[in-house]
Design an enzyme around this catalytic site. Structure first.
Site, PDB file in Angstrom:
ATOM      1  CG  HIS A 133      39.978  39.831  43.826  1.00  0.00           C
ATOM      2  ND1 HIS A 133      40.107  38.897  44.817  1.00  0.00           N
ATOM      3  CD2 HIS A 133      41.113  39.743  43.066  1.00  0.00           C
ATOM      4  CE1 HIS A 133      41.263  38.257  44.648  1.00  0.00           C
ATOM      5  NE2 HIS A 133      41.887  38.764  43.602  1.00  0.00           N
TER       6      HIS A 133
ATOM      7  CG  ASN B 215      50.110  38.663  38.287  1.00  0.00           C
ATOM      8  OD1 ASN B 215      50.033  39.840  37.964  1.00  0.00           O
ATOM      9  ND2 ASN B 215      49.165  37.789  38.024  1.00  0.00           N
TER      10      ASN B 215
ATOM     11  CG  ASP C 195      45.984  39.713  42.644  1.00  0.00           C
ATOM     12  OD1 ASP C 195      45.115  39.079  43.249  1.00  0.00           O
ATOM     13  OD2 ASP C 195      45.848  40.076  41.458  1.00  0.00           O
TER      14      ASP C 195
ATOM     15  CG  HIS D 214      46.592  41.579  36.718  1.00  0.00           C
ATOM     16  ND1 HIS D 214      47.517  41.024  37.566  1.00  0.00           N
ATOM     17  CD2 HIS D 214      45.404  41.536  37.380  1.00  0.00           C
ATOM     18  CE1 HIS D 214      46.917  40.639  38.692  1.00  0.00           C
ATOM     19  NE2 HIS D 214      45.630  40.933  38.602  1.00  0.00           N
ATOM     20  CG  LEU D 215      48.973  47.818  33.612  1.00  0.00           C
ATOM     21  CD1 LEU D 215      49.563  49.223  33.543  1.00  0.00           C
ATOM     22  CD2 LEU D 215      47.577  47.806  33.006  1.00  0.00           C
TER      23      LEU D 215
ATOM     24  CG  HIS E  79      44.222  35.990  44.979  1.00  0.00           C
ATOM     25  ND1 HIS E  79      43.780  36.230  43.697  1.00  0.00           N
ATOM     26  CD2 HIS E  79      43.814  34.719  45.271  1.00  0.00           C
ATOM     27  CE1 HIS E  79      43.140  35.154  43.241  1.00  0.00           C
ATOM     28  NE2 HIS E  79      43.155  34.225  44.169  1.00  0.00           N
TER      29      HIS E  79
ATOM     30  CG  HIS F 248      43.661  44.381  41.618  1.00  0.00           C
ATOM     31  ND1 HIS F 248      43.213  43.536  42.605  1.00  0.00           N
ATOM     32  CD2 HIS F 248      44.248  43.584  40.694  1.00  0.00           C
ATOM     33  CE1 HIS F 248      43.526  42.279  42.279  1.00  0.00           C
ATOM     34  NE2 HIS F 248      44.148  42.293  41.113  1.00  0.00           N
TER      35      HIS F 248
ATOM     36  CG  HIS G 297      43.821  36.258  29.850  1.00  0.00           C
ATOM     37  ND1 HIS G 297      44.999  35.720  30.305  1.00  0.00           N
ATOM     38  CD2 HIS G 297      43.036  36.424  30.937  1.00  0.00           C
ATOM     39  CE1 HIS G 297      44.925  35.550  31.622  1.00  0.00           C
ATOM     40  NE2 HIS G 297      43.742  35.976  32.035  1.00  0.00           N
TER      41      HIS G 297
ATOM     42  CG  ASP H 247      41.433  41.228  39.350  1.00  0.00           C
ATOM     43  OD1 ASP H 247      42.616  41.265  38.940  1.00  0.00           O
ATOM     44  OD2 ASP H 247      40.928  40.202  39.833  1.00  0.00           O
TER      45      ASP H 247
END
Ligand SMILES: [Zn+2]
Ligand SMILES: [Zn+2]
Length: 443
Positions: free
Chosen positions: A249, A111, A169, A79-80, A196, A77, A326, A322
């Site tokens: 999560h 996402n 997710d 987020h790239l 999620h 899990h 940002h 996760d």
């Protein structure tokens, strides 16, 4: 049910490693080993494992006294952010962060912008991964087109392209019927649906866990039941369909009770917990550091303790980061305005070793099982193991190495980490992924 195609990973092709690691404590849950040994890596494979081995002439010898040598970690899990969010992360930087954290395989969430919901986009990303990914990278595809919660994606076609699983997710699925139909289609492909679990009617306006701390700070709360009610419902649907569900999560004690009950009843469910939820509680939020804001939020101390126990006894199958980068402009704002999400790939093993293994709450072999063996099995890839003949997928961890995650050491493009700037103890000092040296800060 058998899958229609295998789960695939893509990465760039550096030279295969030749290396002799002397005197590390080898801890491998797959083989059951826990002893001080020498390990020969030859042409990217484990050539020999034993005590008092002779290093072949001319080979690079790594003295590993006091270090732990473990199978490399697998993250289900992350987020790239590629495509569309490259100012925060991209495949190259996200997988470099993974390598620095001891990971040898990462599965990106869908996402992105645009959402990974079709084979054409996936093909382009696989191409990027072939040139940019530092460690082998696999992908989730979305459950619904555009993650809009309406039309299901072409799951059979996406499976043929090698996606590991399906997930929306970032957003919850809109209703039980969407989950039900998704489970039906995914089971034909041999993949799971990763959920999620969040009832947004209960979390709207919330910025942290609802409890005594949120009341004291006067911040909008996100109650535990927003997660646990959705967990219970998803488990009921998975039980009814007898189809593979994965819970992302998990963070509350009530969710864990539902999960334990479903597992006892034979529901084909797996679940992950995140390092931040295992190490930190909502009291930490009093600093109003935006790097402590994520969804689900840091929970109560009772929830945290229950989560640690569930990881120890296997009710929670695995740890996943996760990792949610940002860019600084978005995070350097007041707590209430900051986006949800923290990075995790570079610090997961360090903070879990420090707070759980060093403190005697979890055995190292169990931690490695939860971070490597179990997530590999859930993703449908071979489990990394330090065994003769296996591909070299390993991490050398120095438990006494002190370091700071800062501008000099960070590999992620973002630095919204709860541990940004803190002195940390324990660090991966060598990562070999798919037979290639991908992290060696001392070299
Ligand atoms: Zn999520
Ligand atoms: Zn996520």
């Amino acid at each position: 049910m058998a899958g229609s195609a295998t789960q695939r990973l893509w990465c760039s092709r550096a030279a295969k490693a030749d290396l002799f690691i002397r005197g590390a404590r080898v801890i491998d849950p797959v083989s059951g080993r826990d002893e001080v040994l020498d390990v020969l890596v030859a042409k990217g494979k484990i050539g020999a494992v034993g005590a008092g081995l002779e290093a072949p002439e001319g080979i690079h010898v790594r003295e590993a006294d006091g270090c732990l040598l473990i199978p490399g970690l697998v993250d289900l899990h992350a987020h790239l952010r590629e495509p569309g969010g490259e100012e925060a992360e991209e495949i190259a930087t996200g997988t470099a962060a993974a390598a620095a954290g001891g990971y040898v395989a990462v599965f990106a969430m869908a996402n992105t912008d645009p959402v990974i919901d079709n084979a054409g986009l996936l093909e382009g990303l696989a191409q990027r991964a072939r040139s940019e990914a530092v460690v082998p990278l696999g992908f989730h595809a979305a459950v619904t087109v555009g993650q809009k919660g309406e039309r299901l994606t072409e799951m059979v076609e996406l499976s043929e392209y090698g996606v590991a699983a399906f997930s929306d997710d970032g957003v919850p699925l809109p209703d039980a019927n969407t989950l039900r139909r998704a489970l039906q289609y995914a089971s034909v492909t041999g993949r799971h649906i990763a959920v999620h679990a969040e009832d947004r009617s209960l979390t709207r306006g919330g910025v942290m866990h609802e409890g005594a701390v949120s009341a004291r700070l006067g911040l909008g709360g996100m109650p535990s039941i927003a997660e646990s009610m959705e967990v219970e419902r998803a488990l009921e649907v998975a039980a009814y369909e007898d189809a593979r569900l994965h819970l992302c999560h998990i963070s509350t004690a009530a969710s864990l009770e539902h999960l334990a009950r479903a597992k006892a009843a034979g529901v084909p469910v797996t679940a992950e917990a995140c390092p931040h939820h295992l190490v930190l509680g909502d009291e930490a939020v009093v600093t109003l550091d935006p790097n402590l804001k994520m969804n689900p939020p840091l929970r109560s101390e009772a929830d945290r303790k229950a989560l640690v126990e569930a990881v120890a006894d296997g009710i929670v199958d695995c740890v996943a980061t996760d990792h949610a980068p940002h860019c600084p402009d978005d995070k350097e704002v007041p707590f209430e305005e900051a986006p949800f999400g923290v990075t995790g790939l570079e610090t997961a093993l360090t903070v879990l070793y420090d707070s759980l293994v060093r403190e005697g709450r979890l055995g190292m072999s169990t931690l490695v099982e939860r971070m490597s063996t179990a997530p590999a099995a859930i993703a449908g890839i071979p489990a990394p193991s330090i065994a003769e003949g296996a591909d070299a997928d390993l991490c050398l961890f120095d438990p006494d190495h002190t370091w700071t995650l800062d501008q000099k050491t960070v590999r992620s493009r973002s630095w919204n980490s709860p541990w940004w700037g803190a002195e940390l103890r324990g660090r991966p000092v060598l990562t070999v992924a798919a037979g290639r040296i991908v992290w060696d800060p001392g070299a």
